[in-house]
Design a protein around this motif. Structure first.
Motif, PDB file in Angstrom:
ATOM      1  N   GLY A  42      45.324  -9.402-103.123  1.00 19.81           N
ATOM      2  CA  GLY A  42      44.271  -8.403-103.003  1.00 19.81           C
ATOM      3  C   GLY A  42      43.151  -8.860-102.087  1.00 19.81           C
ATOM      4  O   GLY A  42      42.642  -8.095-101.262  1.00 19.81           O
ATOM      5  N   VAL A  43      42.771 -10.119-102.217  1.00 23.78           N
ATOM      6  CA  VAL A  43      41.686 -10.657-101.394  1.00 23.78           C
ATOM      7  C   VAL A  43      42.095 -10.685 -99.931  1.00 23.78           C
ATOM      8  O   VAL A  43      41.370 -10.219 -99.051  1.00 23.78           O
ATOM      9  CB  VAL A  43      41.290 -12.076-101.881  1.00 23.78           C
ATOM     10  CG1 VAL A  43      40.274 -12.711-100.942  1.00 23.78           C
ATOM     11  CG2 VAL A  43      40.747 -12.031-103.296  1.00 23.78           C
ATOM     12  N   PHE A  44      43.293 -11.234 -99.658  1.00 23.19           N
ATOM     13  CA  PHE A  44      43.735 -11.326 -98.267  1.00 23.19           C
ATOM     14  C   PHE A  44      44.012  -9.962 -97.666  1.00 23.19           C
ATOM     15  O   PHE A  44      43.763  -9.723 -96.485  1.00 23.19           O
ATOM     16  CB  PHE A  44      44.961 -12.228 -98.144  1.00 23.19           C
ATOM     17  CG  PHE A  44      44.653 -13.683 -98.376  1.00 23.19           C
ATOM     18  CD1 PHE A  44      43.581 -14.299 -97.752  1.00 23.19           C
ATOM     19  CD2 PHE A  44      45.438 -14.437 -99.231  1.00 23.19           C
ATOM     20  CE1 PHE A  44      43.290 -15.632 -97.971  1.00 23.19           C
ATOM     21  CE2 PHE A  44      45.162 -15.774 -99.455  1.00 23.19           C
ATOM     22  CZ  PHE A  44      44.089 -16.373 -98.829  1.00 23.19           C
ATOM     23  N   GLY A  45      44.510  -9.037 -98.466  1.00 24.31           N
ATOM     24  CA  GLY A  45      44.742  -7.682 -97.971  1.00 24.31           C
ATOM     25  C   GLY A  45      43.450  -7.014 -97.535  1.00 24.31           C
ATOM     26  O   GLY A  45      43.385  -6.373 -96.483  1.00 24.31           O
ATOM     27  N   ARG A  46      42.406  -7.186 -98.342  1.00 23.71           N
ATOM     28  CA  ARG A  46      41.104  -6.609 -98.002  1.00 23.71           C
ATOM     29  C   ARG A  46      40.556  -7.241 -96.731  1.00 23.71           C
ATOM     30  O   ARG A  46      40.050  -6.550 -95.836  1.00 23.71           O
ATOM     31  CB  ARG A  46      40.120  -6.832 -99.154  1.00 23.71           C
ATOM     32  CG  ARG A  46      38.762  -6.222 -98.928  1.00 23.71           C
ATOM     33  CD  ARG A  46      37.800  -6.538-100.059  1.00 23.71           C
ATOM     34  NE  ARG A  46      37.561  -7.954-100.260  1.00 23.71           N
ATOM     35  CZ  ARG A  46      36.731  -8.701 -99.515  1.00 23.71           C
ATOM     36  NH1 ARG A  46      36.055  -8.148 -98.533  1.00 23.71           N
ATOM     37  NH2 ARG A  46      36.566  -9.976 -99.768  1.00 23.71           N
ATOM     38  N   LEU A  47      40.684  -8.565 -96.603  1.00 23.97           N
ATOM     39  CA  LEU A  47      40.180  -9.238 -95.404  1.00 23.97           C
ATOM     40  C   LEU A  47      40.968  -8.841 -94.154  1.00 23.97           C
ATOM     41  O   LEU A  47      40.386  -8.629 -93.087  1.00 23.97           O
ATOM     42  CB  LEU A  47      40.223 -10.756 -95.591  1.00 23.97           C
ATOM     43  CG  LEU A  47      39.221 -11.312 -96.597  1.00 23.97           C
ATOM     44  CD1 LEU A  47      39.490 -12.780 -96.867  1.00 23.97           C
ATOM     45  CD2 LEU A  47      37.799 -11.117 -96.094  1.00 23.97           C
TER      46      LEU A  47
END
Length: 61
Positions: A42-47
């Protein structure tokens, strides 16, 4: 530039290594105490979406 605290603690003898290990353990404990983690996907997808949008904006300029 190296982190001075890290460099000083790892270039010396056993006492400095013990100090470095104490600092490492304290950092790990602080991380664990900071609360639950977040799933990396989720974090990397948002970034990725954020930076893709920024790049698309630069390409339009």
């Amino acid at each position: 530039m190296k982190n001075r605290k890290h460099t000083e603690a790892t270039e010396g003898g056993p006492a400095d290594q013990a100090t470095a290990l104490r600092h490492l353990r304290a950092a790990i404990a602080a991380g664990l105490a900071s609360g639950p983690g977040r799933p990396a996907d989720g974090v990397f997808g948002r970034l990725q979406a954020k930076y893709r949008k920024q790049l698309e904006g630069q390409a339009a300029d």
